[in-house]
Design a protein around this motif. Structure first.
Motif, mmCIF file in Angstrom:
data_model
loop_
_atom_site.group_PDB
_atom_site.id
_atom_site.type_symbol
_atom_site.label_atom_id
_atom_site.label_comp_id
_atom_site.label_asym_id
_atom_site.label_seq_id
_atom_site.Cartn_x
_atom_site.Cartn_y
_atom_site.Cartn_z
ATOM 1 N N GLY A 167 127.693 -20.108 67.707
ATOM 2 C CA GLY A 167 127.835 -18.859 68.460
ATOM 3 C C GLY A 167 126.517 -18.107 68.436
ATOM 4 O O GLY A 167 126.158 -17.544 67.407
ATOM 5 N N GLY A 168 125.796 -18.166 69.564
ATOM 6 C CA GLY A 168 124.509 -17.463 69.647
ATOM 7 C C GLY A 168 123.352 -18.224 69.052
ATOM 8 O O GLY A 168 122.196 -17.824 69.203
ATOM 9 N N VAL A 169 123.621 -19.294 68.380
ATOM 10 C CA VAL A 169 122.540 -20.111 67.800
ATOM 11 C C VAL A 169 123.014 -21.557 67.667
ATOM 12 O O VAL A 169 124.159 -21.822 67.301
ATOM 13 C CB VAL A 169 122.059 -19.531 66.433
ATOM 14 C CG1 VAL A 169 123.161 -19.559 65.388
ATOM 15 C CG2 VAL A 169 120.819 -20.265 65.923
ATOM 16 N N ASN A 170 122.120 -22.482 68.030
ATOM 17 C CA ASN A 170 122.419 -23.907 67.903
ATOM 18 C C ASN A 170 121.600 -24.509 66.772
ATOM 19 O O ASN A 170 120.455 -24.110 66.541
ATOM 20 C CB ASN A 170 122.054 -24.655 69.198
ATOM 21 C CG ASN A 170 122.990 -24.283 70.324
ATOM 22 O OD1 ASN A 170 124.202 -24.246 70.152
ATOM 23 N ND2 ASN A 170 122.421 -23.989 71.486
ATOM 24 N N VAL A 171 122.208 -25.495 66.111
ATOM 25 C CA VAL A 171 121.526 -26.160 65.000
ATOM 26 C C VAL A 171 121.499 -27.655 65.295
ATOM 27 O O VAL A 171 122.551 -28.280 65.474
ATOM 28 C CB VAL A 171 122.259 -25.902 63.666
ATOM 29 C CG1 VAL A 171 121.517 -26.561 62.516
ATOM 30 C CG2 VAL A 171 122.424 -24.403 63.415
ATOM 31 N N ASP A 172 120.299 -28.220 65.363
ATOM 32 C CA ASP A 172 120.159 -29.659 65.602
ATOM 33 C C ASP A 172 119.958 -30.388 64.282
ATOM 34 O O ASP A 172 119.146 -29.960 63.446
ATOM 35 C CB ASP A 172 118.949 -29.933 66.514
ATOM 36 C CG ASP A 172 119.202 -29.458 67.936
ATOM 37 O OD1 ASP A 172 120.389 -29.313 68.301
ATOM 38 O OD2 ASP A 172 118.224 -29.235 68.665
ATOM 39 N N LEU A 173 120.682 -31.495 64.118
ATOM 40 C CA LEU A 173 120.501 -32.349 62.940
ATOM 41 C C LEU A 173 119.876 -33.654 63.423
ATOM 42 O O LEU A 173 120.397 -34.283 64.346
ATOM 43 C CB LEU A 173 121.839 -32.628 62.254
ATOM 44 C CG LEU A 173 122.691 -31.397 61.917
ATOM 45 C CD1 LEU A 173 123.978 -31.815 61.212
ATOM 46 C CD2 LEU A 173 121.919 -30.412 61.049
ATOM 47 N N LEU A 174 118.773 -34.043 62.815
ATOM 48 C CA LEU A 174 118.013 -35.207 63.281
ATOM 49 C C LEU A 174 117.782 -36.195 62.158
ATOM 50 O O LEU A 174 117.419 -35.805 61.036
ATOM 51 C CB LEU A 174 116.635 -34.761 63.802
ATOM 52 C CG LEU A 174 116.575 -33.591 64.768
ATOM 53 C CD1 LEU A 174 115.146 -33.111 64.926
ATOM 54 C CD2 LEU A 174 117.145 -34.027 66.111
ATOM 55 N N LEU A 185 118.104 -36.090 56.392
ATOM 56 C CA LEU A 185 118.073 -35.550 57.753
ATOM 57 C C LEU A 185 117.219 -34.285 57.807
ATOM 58 O O LEU A 185 116.871 -33.696 56.782
ATOM 59 C CB LEU A 185 119.497 -35.292 58.260
ATOM 60 C CG LEU A 185 120.391 -34.319 57.469
ATOM 61 C CD1 LEU A 185 120.107 -32.867 57.822
ATOM 62 C CD2 LEU A 185 121.859 -34.639 57.759
ATOM 63 N N ILE A 186 116.900 -33.908 59.053
ATOM 64 C CA ILE A 186 116.155 -32.678 59.321
ATOM 65 C C ILE A 186 117.121 -31.689 59.973
ATOM 66 O O ILE A 186 117.872 -32.064 60.882
ATOM 67 C CB ILE A 186 114.988 -32.967 60.306
ATOM 68 C CG1 ILE A 186 113.966 -33.913 59.671
ATOM 69 C CG2 ILE A 186 114.338 -31.673 60.778
ATOM 70 C CD1 ILE A 186 112.980 -34.498 60.693
ATOM 71 N N VAL A 187 117.111 -30.445 59.511
ATOM 72 C CA VAL A 187 117.890 -29.383 60.153
ATOM 73 C C VAL A 187 116.908 -28.536 60.958
ATOM 74 O O VAL A 187 115.937 -28.018 60.399
ATOM 75 C CB VAL A 187 118.597 -28.490 59.105
ATOM 76 C CG1 VAL A 187 119.393 -27.383 59.800
ATOM 77 C CG2 VAL A 187 119.490 -29.327 58.195
ATOM 78 N N TYR A 188 117.166 -28.406 62.258
ATOM 79 C CA TYR A 188 116.217 -27.696 63.130
ATOM 80 C C TYR A 188 116.947 -26.616 63.927
ATOM 81 O O TYR A 188 117.984 -26.889 64.540
ATOM 82 C CB TYR A 188 115.580 -28.713 64.090
ATOM 83 C CG TYR A 188 114.553 -28.140 65.041
ATOM 84 C CD1 TYR A 188 113.597 -27.225 64.619
ATOM 85 C CD2 TYR A 188 114.530 -28.551 66.372
ATOM 86 C CE1 TYR A 188 112.648 -26.711 65.507
ATOM 87 C CE2 TYR A 188 113.576 -28.053 67.261
ATOM 88 C CZ TYR A 188 112.643 -27.131 66.819
ATOM 89 O OH TYR A 188 111.708 -26.630 67.689
ATOM 90 N N VAL A 189 116.398 -25.423 63.896
ATOM 91 C CA VAL A 189 116.953 -24.321 64.691
ATOM 92 C C VAL A 189 115.906 -23.967 65.742
ATOM 93 O O VAL A 189 114.973 -23.196 65.476
ATOM 94 C CB VAL A 189 117.263 -23.093 63.803
ATOM 95 C CG1 VAL A 189 118.071 -22.066 64.583
ATOM 96 C CG2 VAL A 189 118.002 -23.505 62.531
ATOM 97 N N PRO A 190 116.019 -24.571 66.951
ATOM 98 C CA PRO A 190 114.941 -24.416 67.939
ATOM 99 C C PRO A 190 114.661 -22.965 68.308
ATOM 100 O O PRO A 190 113.498 -22.561 68.386
ATOM 101 C CB PRO A 190 115.431 -25.209 69.152
ATOM 102 C CG PRO A 190 116.714 -25.840 68.799
ATOM 103 C CD PRO A 190 117.103 -25.449 67.420
ATOM 104 N N GLU A 191 115.742 -22.165 68.528
ATOM 105 C CA GLU A 191 115.529 -20.767 68.952
ATOM 106 C C GLU A 191 114.769 -19.952 67.906
ATOM 107 O O GLU A 191 114.133 -18.966 68.220
ATOM 108 C CB GLU A 191 116.870 -20.054 69.222
ATOM 109 C CG GLU A 191 117.600 -20.547 70.462
ATOM 110 C CD GLU A 191 118.771 -21.451 70.108
ATOM 111 O OE1 GLU A 191 118.688 -22.169 69.087
ATOM 112 O OE2 GLU A 191 119.760 -21.451 70.853
ATOM 113 N N GLU A 192 114.871 -20.358 66.672
ATOM 114 C CA GLU A 192 114.239 -19.584 65.587
ATOM 115 C C GLU A 192 112.988 -20.293 65.049
ATOM 116 O O GLU A 192 112.380 -19.823 64.082
ATOM 117 C CB GLU A 192 115.238 -19.369 64.436
ATOM 118 C CG GLU A 192 116.611 -18.896 64.868
ATOM 119 C CD GLU A 192 116.722 -17.392 65.075
ATOM 120 O OE1 GLU A 192 116.062 -16.649 64.340
ATOM 121 O OE2 GLU A 192 117.447 -16.970 65.992
ATOM 122 N N LYS A 193 112.655 -21.428 65.654
ATOM 123 C CA LYS A 193 111.472 -22.215 65.249
ATOM 124 C C LYS A 193 111.419 -22.446 63.733
ATOM 125 O O LYS A 193 110.371 -22.258 63.090
ATOM 126 C CB LYS A 193 110.191 -21.536 65.728
ATOM 127 C CG LYS A 193 110.094 -21.503 67.251
ATOM 128 C CD LYS A 193 108.700 -21.166 67.712
ATOM 129 C CE LYS A 193 108.608 -21.190 69.220
ATOM 130 N NZ LYS A 193 107.284 -21.093 69.748
#
Ligand SMILES: [Zn+2]
Length: 303
Positions: A167-174, A185-193
């Motif tokens: 909700g309002g933020v996406n979290v990518d797991l790579l 794995l890597i946790v990446y929050v693109p909107e928050e860099k």
């Protein structure tokens, strides 16, 4: 009068120092939505070997990154989370299967959190947890502490990439390649860099390499260097930059070359570790992991 002023100044200074120290031990604000432990100085087992952990706060709830080394440590983390948000905890993402990042899982699972990890994590967690519980002293735990550990394996796993919406933020797991472990794995929050690198990155800590795949680890670090990120949270150590990724790569390659060459002609762990320390890039904390890595990866019995 002078004494009263001196006492008052001293009292204000003590208050400042105490509040500063208390703040340093809690979660650090990275952005409005992201908080993390970072630069944990104490690498002792009771302090989760200095492991970092963090949270991402969405409109619908919180995603926790790593659960620390015990139920007690998870409760310490939860107390700190509640100082910054009262939203429900939806997910725990395990950056990898090592127990200093996962033995607290069950505390969050009991609150209804879904545990998310890479495909290889559940199997690795079963194997490595058993090793720890059967030999607690080797991992800085007492038999009593090991006796009450509840293992909570991931409920949801993925192979290479997945996205969780909060909700309002996406979290990518790579997952790029096997690296620190086969499930890191890597946790990446693109909107928050912002990136949480887990133990793919140790900054100013000697890394544990016992389960490492050096080639895949270098590939993963190279990928991290290309990512659009301003803040990188390592698995252990202070908030980091791309320079720390480059230093990590240099360390791994130097360690691997040296360890292979020394272990080809000697089986003496103490001697090899002492020789390694002379030439390795210097780090401040957890030098016991030099010996641990040599023992587990380079001197293990070949059969
Ligand atoms: Zn680890």
């Amino acid at each position: 009068m002078k004494n009263i002023v001196r006492c008052a100044v001293l009292a204000v200074f003590c208050l400042f120092l105490c509040s500063h120290l208390a703040q340093a031990q809690g979660l650090i604000k990275i952005t409005d939505r992201i908080y993390s432990y970072a630069d944990t100085k104490d690498p002792s087992p009771s302090n989760s070997f200095g492991a970092n952990a963090g949270i991402i706060i969405g409109d619908k709830g919180i995603l926790v990154i790593d659960a620390l080394a015990s139920a007690q440590e998870a409760r310490r983390f939860l107390d700190d989370i509640r100082k910054v948000s009262d939203k429900p905890i939806r997910y725990v993402v395990d950056t990898h299967s090592h127990f200093d990042h996962t033995f607290g899982n069950a505390e969050f699972a009991a609150m209804g959190a879904v545990i998310v990890a890479q495909d290889n994590c559940a199997e690795n967690m079963q194997i490595s947890s058993r090793q720890v519980i059967e030999n607690p002293e080797s991992y800085g735990m007492t038999k009593e502490e090991a006796g009450v550990v509840k293992i909570a394996c991931p409920n949801v796993m993925f192979a290479e990439k997945t996205r969780l919406g909060l909700g309002g933020v996406n979290v990518d797991l790579l997952f790029i390649a096997p690296s620190h472990t086969r499930d890191s794995l890597i946790v990446y929050v693109p909107e928050e860099k912002t990136v949480f690198a887990g133990d793919i990155l140790f900054t100013d800590y000697y890394p544990y390499m016992g389960d490492g795949d050096i080639q895949g680890w270098v590939k993963t670090l190279d990928h991290l260097m290309t990512m659009d990120a301003d803040t990188i949270v390592p698995g252990h150590g202070p908030l980091s930059t791309k320079k720390d990724l480059a230093d990590m790569k240099e360390y791994l390659l130097a360690f691997d070359t040296k360890a292979r060459s020394l272990c080809a002609t000697s089986g003496n762990l103490q001697e090899i570790a002492a020789e390694m320390k002379k030439s390795l890039p210097l780090r401040s904390r957890a030098d016991f992991l030099i010996m641990g890595s040599i023992q587990a990866k380079y001197l293990k019995p070949k059969n």
